[in-house]
Design a protein around this motif. Structure first.
Motif, PDB file in Angstrom:
ATOM      1  N   UNK A   2       0.746  -1.311   0.170  1.00  0.00           N
ATOM      2  CA  UNK A   2      -0.043  -0.093   0.132  1.00  0.00           C
ATOM      3  C   UNK A   2       0.831   1.471  -0.029  1.00  0.00           C
ATOM      4  N   UNK A   3       0.405   2.431  -0.361  1.00  0.00           N
ATOM      5  CA  UNK A   3       1.113   3.711  -0.567  1.00  0.00           C
ATOM      6  C   UNK A   3       1.804   4.264   0.667  1.00  0.00           C
ATOM      7  N   UNK A   4       1.192   4.081   1.765  1.00  0.00           N
ATOM      8  CA  UNK A   4       2.207   4.457   3.046  1.00  0.00           C
ATOM      9  C   UNK A   4       3.100   3.714   3.335  1.00  0.00           C
ATOM     10  N   UNK A   5       3.090   2.288   3.118  1.00  0.00           N
ATOM     11  CA  UNK A   5       4.148   1.366   3.311  1.00  0.00           C
ATOM     12  C   UNK A   5       5.012   1.490   2.118  1.00  0.00           C
ATOM     13  N   UNK A   6       4.923   1.752   1.180  1.00  0.00           N
ATOM     14  CA  UNK A   6       5.731   2.176  -0.044  1.00  0.00           C
ATOM     15  C   UNK A   6       6.474   3.557   0.377  1.00  0.00           C
ATOM     16  N   UNK A   7       6.184   4.500   0.991  1.00  0.00           N
ATOM     17  CA  UNK A   7       6.630   5.586   1.315  1.00  0.00           C
ATOM     18  C   UNK A   7       7.775   5.520   2.370  1.00  0.00           C
ATOM     19  N   UNK A  63       9.894  -6.776   1.571  1.00  0.00           N
ATOM     20  CA  UNK A  63       8.752  -5.784   1.491  1.00  0.00           C
ATOM     21  C   UNK A  63       8.609  -5.178   2.818  1.00  0.00           C
ATOM     22  N   UNK A  64       8.883  -5.478   3.919  1.00  0.00           N
ATOM     23  CA  UNK A  64       8.641  -5.008   5.131  1.00  0.00           C
ATOM     24  C   UNK A  64       9.582  -4.752   6.094  1.00  0.00           C
ATOM     25  N   UNK A  65      10.993  -4.944   5.671  1.00  0.00           N
ATOM     26  CA  UNK A  65      12.140  -4.673   6.652  1.00  0.00           C
ATOM     27  C   UNK A  65      13.179  -4.600   5.756  1.00  0.00           C
ATOM     28  N   UNK A  66      14.150  -3.965   6.419  1.00  0.00           N
ATOM     29  CA  UNK A  66      15.691  -3.781   5.930  1.00  0.00           C
ATOM     30  C   UNK A  66      16.615  -3.863   7.075  1.00  0.00           C
ATOM     31  N   UNK A  67      17.807  -4.564   7.053  1.00  0.00           N
ATOM     32  CA  UNK A  67      18.580  -4.862   7.986  1.00  0.00           C
ATOM     33  C   UNK A  67      20.046  -4.404   7.576  1.00  0.00           C
ATOM     34  N   UNK A  68      20.895  -3.868   8.398  1.00  0.00           N
ATOM     35  CA  UNK A  68      22.130  -3.243   7.958  1.00  0.00           C
ATOM     36  C   UNK A  68      22.913  -3.285   8.831  1.00  0.00           C
ATOM     37  N   UNK A  69      24.349  -4.094   8.619  1.00  0.00           N
ATOM     38  CA  UNK A  69      25.226  -4.081   9.497  1.00  0.00           C
ATOM     39  C   UNK A  69      26.277  -2.969   9.471  1.00  0.00           C
ATOM     40  N   UNK A  94       8.374  -2.349   9.014  1.00  0.00           N
ATOM     41  CA  UNK A  94       7.119  -1.252   9.122  1.00  0.00           C
ATOM     42  C   UNK A  94       5.820  -2.390   8.675  1.00  0.00           C
ATOM     43  N   UNK A  95       4.970  -2.016   8.919  1.00  0.00           N
ATOM     44  CA  UNK A  95       3.531  -2.960   8.604  1.00  0.00           C
ATOM     45  C   UNK A  95       2.441  -2.094   8.595  1.00  0.00           C
ATOM     46  N   UNK A  96       1.604  -2.033   7.778  1.00  0.00           N
ATOM     47  CA  UNK A  96       0.237  -1.286   7.763  1.00  0.00           C
ATOM     48  C   UNK A  96      -0.554  -1.585   8.716  1.00  0.00           C
ATOM     49  N   UNK A  97      -1.177  -0.424   9.279  1.00  0.00           N
ATOM     50  CA  UNK A  97      -2.098  -0.223  10.275  1.00  0.00           C
ATOM     51  C   UNK A  97      -3.603  -0.483   9.856  1.00  0.00           C
ATOM     52  N   UNK A  98      -4.473  -0.904  10.979  1.00  0.00           N
ATOM     53  CA  UNK A  98      -5.934  -0.887  10.325  1.00  0.00           C
ATOM     54  C   UNK A  98      -6.281   0.236   9.827  1.00  0.00           C
ATOM     55  N   UNK A  99      -6.025   1.535  10.279  1.00  0.00           N
ATOM     56  CA  UNK A  99      -6.498   2.673   9.863  1.00  0.00           C
ATOM     57  C   UNK A  99      -5.828   2.957   8.608  1.00  0.00           C
ATOM     58  N   UNK A 100      -6.733   3.275   7.463  1.00  0.00           N
ATOM     59  CA  UNK A 100      -5.888   3.445   6.062  1.00  0.00           C
ATOM     60  C   UNK A 100      -4.964   4.702   6.146  1.00  0.00           C
ATOM     61  N   UNK A 101      -3.776   4.259   5.447  1.00  0.00           N
ATOM     62  CA  UNK A 101      -2.659   5.224   5.245  1.00  0.00           C
ATOM     63  C   UNK A 101      -1.831   5.511   6.250  1.00  0.00           C
ATOM     64  N   UNK A 102      -1.941   4.335   7.309  1.00  0.00           N
ATOM     65  CA  UNK A 102      -1.213   4.525   8.488  1.00  0.00           C
ATOM     66  C   UNK A 102       0.041   3.364   8.313  1.00  0.00           C
ATOM     67  N   UNK A 103       1.039   3.541   8.783  1.00  0.00           N
ATOM     68  CA  UNK A 103       2.064   2.561   8.905  1.00  0.00           C
ATOM     69  C   UNK A 103       2.839   2.518  10.036  1.00  0.00           C
TER      70      UNK A 103
END
Length: 148
Positions: A2-7, A63-69, A94-103
């Motif tokens: 979703x858009x918020x998660x993509x941002x 799609x929902x995280x990045x890890x860096x050493x 990051x993960x989408x919340x129930x409320x639209x456009x919230x991550x």
């Protein structure tokens, strides 16, 4: 995603994104093994060098995280010549919340021990970076990095 998660993904996984909320002195290079490395600089000195700098190698990404050493650092020097950030790992998730456009965004700085001299300052810095700078950048798209 979703858009918020993509941002959020773009804000924490790209050079432009990191420049928008953390430090304008962010570069991403691809090393000889084809792995991205994020290079961050803080506090430009008169001679053009940085007061502190660090390099992180991407160790995992989906799609929902990045890890860096952290593979190189002058963020929190130790008396023995090492650095408290060296070999630590930062995980943005990051993960989408129930409320639209919230991550929901979380950051974990693995390996940075509570006994480190920089722990309290880093803990406060991460809180401010995520709740203020990253959140505002994701909301508006207007760059306003914490560190110039």
């Amino acid at each position: 995603p979703p858009r918020a998660s993509k941002q959020v993904a773009e804000a924490v996984c790209t050079e432009q994104g990191m420049r928008g909320w953390w430090t304008k002195h962010t570069d991403i290079v691809v090393n000889d093994e084809g792995v991205r490395e994020f290079r961050f600089g803080f506090g430009k000195k008169d001679d053009g060098s940085f007061a502190a700098a660090c390099t992180f190698r991407v160790t995992g990404e989906d799609d929902h995280q990045i890890s860096m050493k952290c593979i190189k650092s002058s963020m929190s020097p130790k008396e023995d010549g090492g650095d408290e950030w060296l070999d630590t790992e930062i995980v943005f998730a990051w993960k989408e919340e129930e409320e639209p456009e919230r991550t929901q965004i979380t950051v974990e700085h693995r390996g940075l021990e509570t006994t480190c001299s920089c722990f309290d300052g880093c803990d406060e810095m991460w809180e401010a970076l995520i709740t203020a700078y990253l959140a505002e950048y994701c909301k508006t798209g207007t760059p306003s990095p914490r560190f110039e």
